[in-house]
Design a protein around this motif. Structure first.
Motif, PDB file in Angstrom:
ATOM      1  N   LYS A 187       0.832  -1.208   0.000  1.00 53.83           N
ATOM      2  CA  LYS A 187       0.000   0.000   0.000  1.00 53.83           C
ATOM      3  C   LYS A 187       0.866   1.257   0.000  1.00 53.83           C
ATOM      4  CE  LYS A 187      -3.804   2.163   2.514  1.00 53.83           C
ATOM      5  NZ  LYS A 187      -4.710   2.071   3.692  1.00 53.83           N
ATOM      6  N   GLU A 188       1.893   1.251   0.827  1.00 54.34           N
ATOM      7  CA  GLU A 188       2.781   2.409   0.916  1.00 54.34           C
ATOM      8  C   GLU A 188       3.568   2.594  -0.379  1.00 54.34           C
ATOM      9  OE1 GLU A 188       5.115   1.560   4.327  1.00 54.34           O
ATOM     10  OE2 GLU A 188       3.586   2.219   5.762  1.00 54.34           O
ATOM     11  N   ILE A 189       4.050   1.472  -0.920  1.00 54.94           N
ATOM     12  CA  ILE A 189       4.823   1.560  -2.171  1.00 54.94           C
ATOM     13  C   ILE A 189       3.925   2.008  -3.319  1.00 54.94           C
ATOM     14  CG2 ILE A 189       6.114   0.198  -3.861  1.00 54.94           C
ATOM     15  CD1 ILE A 189       7.172  -1.474  -1.503  1.00 54.94           C
ATOM     16  N   GLN A 190       2.677   1.477  -3.311  1.00 52.75           N
ATOM     17  CA  GLN A 190       1.735   1.887  -4.354  1.00 52.75           C
ATOM     18  C   GLN A 190       1.459   3.392  -4.272  1.00 52.75           C
ATOM     19  OE1 GLN A 190       0.403  -0.246  -6.826  1.00 52.75           O
ATOM     20  NE2 GLN A 190      -0.006   1.799  -7.680  1.00 52.75           N
ATOM     21  N   SER A 191       1.378   3.898  -3.045  1.00 55.67           N
ATOM     22  CA  SER A 191       1.190   5.346  -2.853  1.00 55.67           C
ATOM     23  C   SER A 191       2.392   6.111  -3.393  1.00 55.67           C
ATOM     24  CB  SER A 191       0.993   5.648  -1.365  1.00 55.67           C
ATOM     25  OG  SER A 191       0.943   7.046  -1.151  1.00 55.67           O
ATOM     26  N   PHE A 192       3.594   5.571  -3.144  1.00 56.56           N
ATOM     27  CA  PHE A 192       4.820   6.184  -3.653  1.00 56.56           C
ATOM     28  C   PHE A 192       4.836   6.174  -5.177  1.00 56.56           C
ATOM     29  CE2 PHE A 192       9.069   5.212  -5.324  1.00 56.56           C
ATOM     30  CZ  PHE A 192       9.725   6.398  -5.051  1.00 56.56           C
ATOM     31  N   VAL A 193       4.459   5.029  -5.752  1.00 50.66           N
ATOM     32  CA  VAL A 193       4.441   4.912  -7.215  1.00 50.66           C
ATOM     33  C   VAL A 193       3.449   5.904  -7.812  1.00 50.66           C
ATOM     34  CG1 VAL A 193       3.856   3.383  -9.140  1.00 50.66           C
ATOM     35  CG2 VAL A 193       5.249   2.527  -7.239  1.00 50.66           C
ATOM     36  N   ASN A 194       2.305   6.047  -7.165  1.00 47.24           N
ATOM     37  CA  ASN A 194       1.303   7.001  -7.668  1.00 47.24           C
ATOM     38  C   ASN A 194       1.845   8.435  -7.656  1.00 47.24           C
ATOM     39  OD1 ASN A 194      -0.492   4.919  -8.043  1.00 47.24           O
ATOM     40  ND2 ASN A 194      -1.524   5.212  -6.062  1.00 47.24           N
ATOM     41  N   GLU A 195       2.519   8.788  -6.579  1.00 48.67           N
ATOM     42  CA  GLU A 195       3.092  10.132  -6.483  1.00 48.67           C
ATOM     43  C   GLU A 195       4.165  10.340  -7.548  1.00 48.67           C
ATOM     44  OE1 GLU A 195       4.511  10.900  -2.597  1.00 48.67           O
ATOM     45  OE2 GLU A 195       2.567  10.597  -1.627  1.00 48.67           O
ATOM     46  N   VAL A 196       4.990   9.311  -7.749  1.00 49.70           N
ATOM     47  CA  VAL A 196       6.040   9.404  -8.768  1.00 49.70           C
ATOM     48  C   VAL A 196       5.409   9.556 -10.146  1.00 49.70           C
ATOM     49  CG1 VAL A 196       7.930   8.176  -9.898  1.00 49.70           C
ATOM     50  CG2 VAL A 196       7.735   8.144  -7.410  1.00 49.70           C
ATOM     51  N   ASN A 197       4.332   8.805 -10.391  1.00 47.82           N
ATOM     52  CA  ASN A 197       3.644   8.896 -11.686  1.00 47.82           C
ATOM     53  C   ASN A 197       3.118  10.317 -11.952  1.00 47.82           C
ATOM     54  OD1 ASN A 197       3.874   6.439 -13.011  1.00 47.82           O
ATOM     55  ND2 ASN A 197       2.257   5.478 -11.769  1.00 47.82           N
ATOM     56  N   VAL A 198       2.558  10.905 -10.922  1.00 47.92           N
ATOM     57  CA  VAL A 198       2.030  12.270 -11.082  1.00 47.92           C
ATOM     58  C   VAL A 198       3.160  13.247 -11.434  1.00 47.92           C
ATOM     59  CG1 VAL A 198       0.938  14.219  -9.888  1.00 47.92           C
ATOM     60  CG2 VAL A 198       0.052  11.893  -9.577  1.00 47.92           C
ATOM     61  N   SER A 199       4.248  13.132 -10.664  1.00 46.89           N
ATOM     62  CA  SER A 199       5.393  14.019 -10.913  1.00 46.89           C
ATOM     63  C   SER A 199       6.017  13.722 -12.272  1.00 46.89           C
ATOM     64  CB  SER A 199       6.444  13.845  -9.811  1.00 46.89           C
ATOM     65  OG  SER A 199       5.898  14.193  -8.554  1.00 46.89           O
ATOM     66  N   TYR A 200       6.080  12.442 -12.599  1.00 52.56           N
ATOM     67  CA  TYR A 200       6.656  12.024 -13.890  1.00 52.56           C
ATOM     68  C   TYR A 200       5.823  12.554 -15.050  1.00 52.56           C
ATOM     69  CZ  TYR A 200       7.760   8.872 -17.766  1.00 52.56           C
ATOM     70  OH  TYR A 200       8.082   8.359 -18.996  1.00 52.56           O
ATOM     71  N   ASP A 201       4.524  12.387 -14.967  1.00 51.61           N
ATOM     72  CA  ASP A 201       3.644  12.844 -16.051  1.00 51.61           C
ATOM     73  C   ASP A 201       3.722  14.370 -16.214  1.00 51.61           C
ATOM     74  OD1 ASP A 201       2.853  10.260 -16.551  1.00 51.61           O
ATOM     75  OD2 ASP A 201       1.020  10.376 -15.334  1.00 51.61           O
ATOM     76  N   LEU A 202       3.776  15.066 -15.070  1.00 52.66           N
ATOM     77  CA  LEU A 202       3.835  16.529 -15.121  1.00 52.66           C
ATOM     78  C   LEU A 202       5.135  17.004 -15.762  1.00 52.66           C
ATOM     79  CD1 LEU A 202       2.649  19.309 -14.402  1.00 52.66           C
ATOM     80  CD2 LEU A 202       3.710  19.076 -12.128  1.00 52.66           C
ATOM     81  N   ALA A 203       6.260  16.415 -15.316  1.00 57.93           N
ATOM     82  CA  ALA A 203       7.565  16.825 -15.848  1.00 57.93           C
ATOM     83  C   ALA A 203       7.669  16.478 -17.328  1.00 57.93           C
ATOM     84  CB  ALA A 203       8.678  16.151 -15.062  1.00 57.93           C
ATOM     85  N   LYS A 204       7.182  15.353 -17.722  1.00 59.75           N
ATOM     86  CA  LYS A 204       7.258  14.931 -19.117  1.00 59.75           C
ATOM     87  C   LYS A 204       6.374  15.806 -19.999  1.00 59.75           C
ATOM     88  CE  LYS A 204       6.899  10.861 -22.050  1.00 59.75           C
ATOM     89  NZ  LYS A 204       6.542   9.432 -22.139  1.00 59.75           N
ATOM     90  N   LYS A 205       5.205  16.152 -19.474  1.00 61.06           N
ATOM     91  CA  LYS A 205       4.272  16.983 -20.239  1.00 61.06           C
ATOM     92  C   LYS A 205       4.852  18.365 -20.482  1.00 61.06           C
ATOM     93  CE  LYS A 205      -0.524  18.539 -20.175  1.00 61.06           C
ATOM     94  NZ  LYS A 205      -1.806  18.571 -19.415  1.00 61.06           N
ATOM     95  N   ILE A 206       5.457  18.935 -19.430  1.00 62.96           N
ATOM     96  CA  ILE A 206       6.071  20.267 -19.580  1.00 62.96           C
ATOM     97  C   ILE A 206       7.243  20.183 -20.549  1.00 62.96           C
ATOM     98  CG2 ILE A 206       7.361  22.071 -18.357  1.00 62.96           C
ATOM     99  CD1 ILE A 206       5.647  21.438 -15.898  1.00 62.96           C
ATOM    100  N   LEU A 207       8.016  19.052 -20.414  1.00 64.09           N
ATOM    101  CA  LEU A 207       9.180  18.900 -21.283  1.00 64.09           C
ATOM    102  C   LEU A 207       8.776  18.823 -22.747  1.00 64.09           C
ATOM    103  CD1 LEU A 207      12.234  18.429 -21.632  1.00 64.09           C
ATOM    104  CD2 LEU A 207      11.778  15.980 -21.306  1.00 64.09           C
ATOM    105  N   GLU A 208       7.708  18.144 -23.008  1.00 63.98           N
ATOM    106  CA  GLU A 208       7.321  17.911 -24.400  1.00 63.98           C
ATOM    107  C   GLU A 208       6.444  19.040 -24.963  1.00 63.98           C
ATOM    108  OE1 GLU A 208       5.431  14.120 -24.285  1.00 63.98           O
ATOM    109  OE2 GLU A 208       7.323  12.987 -24.139  1.00 63.98           O
ATOM    110  N   ASN A 209       5.588  19.600 -24.127  1.00 63.06           N
ATOM    111  CA  ASN A 209       4.602  20.540 -24.673  1.00 63.06           C
ATOM    112  C   ASN A 209       4.604  21.923 -23.989  1.00 63.06           C
ATOM    113  OD1 ASN A 209       3.549  18.484 -26.426  1.00 63.06           O
ATOM    114  ND2 ASN A 209       2.495  17.609 -24.640  1.00 63.06           N
ATOM    115  N   GLY A 210       5.403  22.077 -22.957  1.00 65.71           N
ATOM    116  CA  GLY A 210       5.349  23.345 -22.218  1.00 65.71           C
ATOM    117  C   GLY A 210       5.986  24.512 -22.980  1.00 65.71           C
ATOM    118  N   THR A 211       5.487  25.705 -22.654  1.00 66.64           N
ATOM    119  CA  THR A 211       6.071  26.918 -23.232  1.00 66.64           C
ATOM    120  C   THR A 211       7.359  27.235 -22.519  1.00 66.64           C
ATOM    121  OG1 THR A 211       4.891  28.332 -21.674  1.00 66.64           O
ATOM    122  CG2 THR A 211       3.740  27.774 -23.723  1.00 66.64           C
ATOM    123  N   ASN A 212       8.054  28.214 -23.052  1.00 65.83           N
ATOM    124  CA  ASN A 212       9.319  28.595 -22.422  1.00 65.83           C
ATOM    125  C   ASN A 212       9.091  29.064 -20.996  1.00 65.83           C
ATOM    126  OD1 ASN A 212      10.734  27.953 -24.739  1.00 65.83           O
ATOM    127  ND2 ASN A 212      10.587  30.030 -25.595  1.00 65.83           N
TER     128      ASN A 212
END
Length: 310
Positions: free
Chosen positions: A214-239
């Motif tokens: 449960k704790e690891i799954q919570s960690f993975v979920n948090e990492v996924n959110v941060s990962y998706d956000l960073a990747k989205k900004i990297l690929e589509n974000g403005t300057n």
């Protein structure tokens, strides 16, 4: 001569003087008896056991020999027993002391009283017949007793044989009973251990593994959110978004690394195993011993034989 001829004529149709059943096959000239083959054999065995006759053997002629003329002299000269010590004297007495046939002269001059007990042959024969009669009666009783004893042993044998089979069947039944008890106890113990495994699994899974998951799954979920956000900004974000996201992503990354140290690097590696107990073969063999095989009753049972106890 006439007497010899008459005897030869009688011989052709004579029956055995002993059994009076079978046709005579011979005549004992010494004892003046017609005999069949069976009675001749018995006659010879009796004479062999009578010491006085050994010195004066019986003269026996077959019926065929008896009818021949040349044997008339033998017939005439062998009617009575004569003493070997006193010529011409007939053996008409018996010395009980010496157990031998004697003549009158022997009794008067050699086998004298009181050292010798003598009697006429006729008296001795009567006594011997009485003894033989009593002996036959005694032997008949013993024969009956022996035959009844054989019957008892046959019954004992059948009973022993039957009980031997019953004993073997009892042993097999006892083996099956013990096996069923052991299997039942073994099944119960095995089920008890399996229940313990399930209980260990349930309690450990809930308290340790499921909690960690449960704790690891919570960690993975948090990492996924941060990962998706960073990747989205990297690929589509403005300057502007790229520049402004640095602080936010850095904070998220720091939080993830902190959570990683707590939730991943300290995983509890729990496990379960079954530890066998060493089997004490000697103790097991002693436990598996069945009952004893014993003989019961008398080894030599008493026999109820028409009033003759053993």
């Amino acid at each position: 001569m006439l007497e010899a001829v008459q005897l030869q004529n009688r011989a052709k149709h004579a029956h055995c003087s002993k059994c009076n059943k079978r046709q005579a096959s011979c005549r004992c000239l010494t004892c003046e008896l017609f005999l069949c083959d069976a009675c001749l054999a018995e006659h010879n065995s009796v004479l062999e056991s009578w010491p006085s006759f050994k010195k004066i053997p019986c003269s026996v002629l077959s019926i065929e020999e008896l009818t021949k003329p040349e044997n008339q002299s033998k017939i005439k000269g062998s009617k009575v027993l004569h003493c070997s010590k006193h010529e011409g004297k007939k053996l008409k007495f018996y010395c009980e002391t010496c157990k031998k046939l004697i003549c009158r002269y022997c009794m008067d001059f050699i086998h004298t009283r009181p050292d010798h007990e003598c009697a006429p042959i006729e008296h001795v024969v009567e006594k011997r017949k009485e003894f033989l009669k009593n002996s036959v009666g005694t032997l008949e009783k013993k024969l009956t007793r022996g035959n009844e004893a054989l019957q008892v042993t046959s019954v004992v044998e059948e009973k022993f044989k039957s009980n031997t089979q019953k004993a073997k069947e009892s042993i097999i039944n006892e083996k099956e009973r013990v096996k069923d008890i052991l299997l039942q106890r073994l099944e119960e113990n095995a089920q008890k251990r399996c229940d313990e495994v399930d209980e260990f699994y349930k309690s450990t899974h809930e308290k340790v593994i499921a909690k960690q998951q449960k704790e690891i799954q919570s960690f993975v979920n948090e990492v996924n959110v941060s990962y998706d956000l960073a990747k989205k900004i990297l690929e589509n974000g403005t300057n502007v978004e790229v520049i402004e996201s640095e602080r936010m992503v850095a904070e998220r990354l720091g939080g993830v690394e902190k959570e990683e140290k707590i939730k991943i690097t300290q995983i509890n590696d729990v496990d379960i195993e079954y530890v066998k107990k060493p089997i004490d073969v000697k103790q097991l063999e002693k436990f598996l011993e069945l009952g004893d095989v014993k003989l019961k009753g008398n080894e030599t049972p008493k026999l109820a034989c028409s009033g003759y106890g053993i």
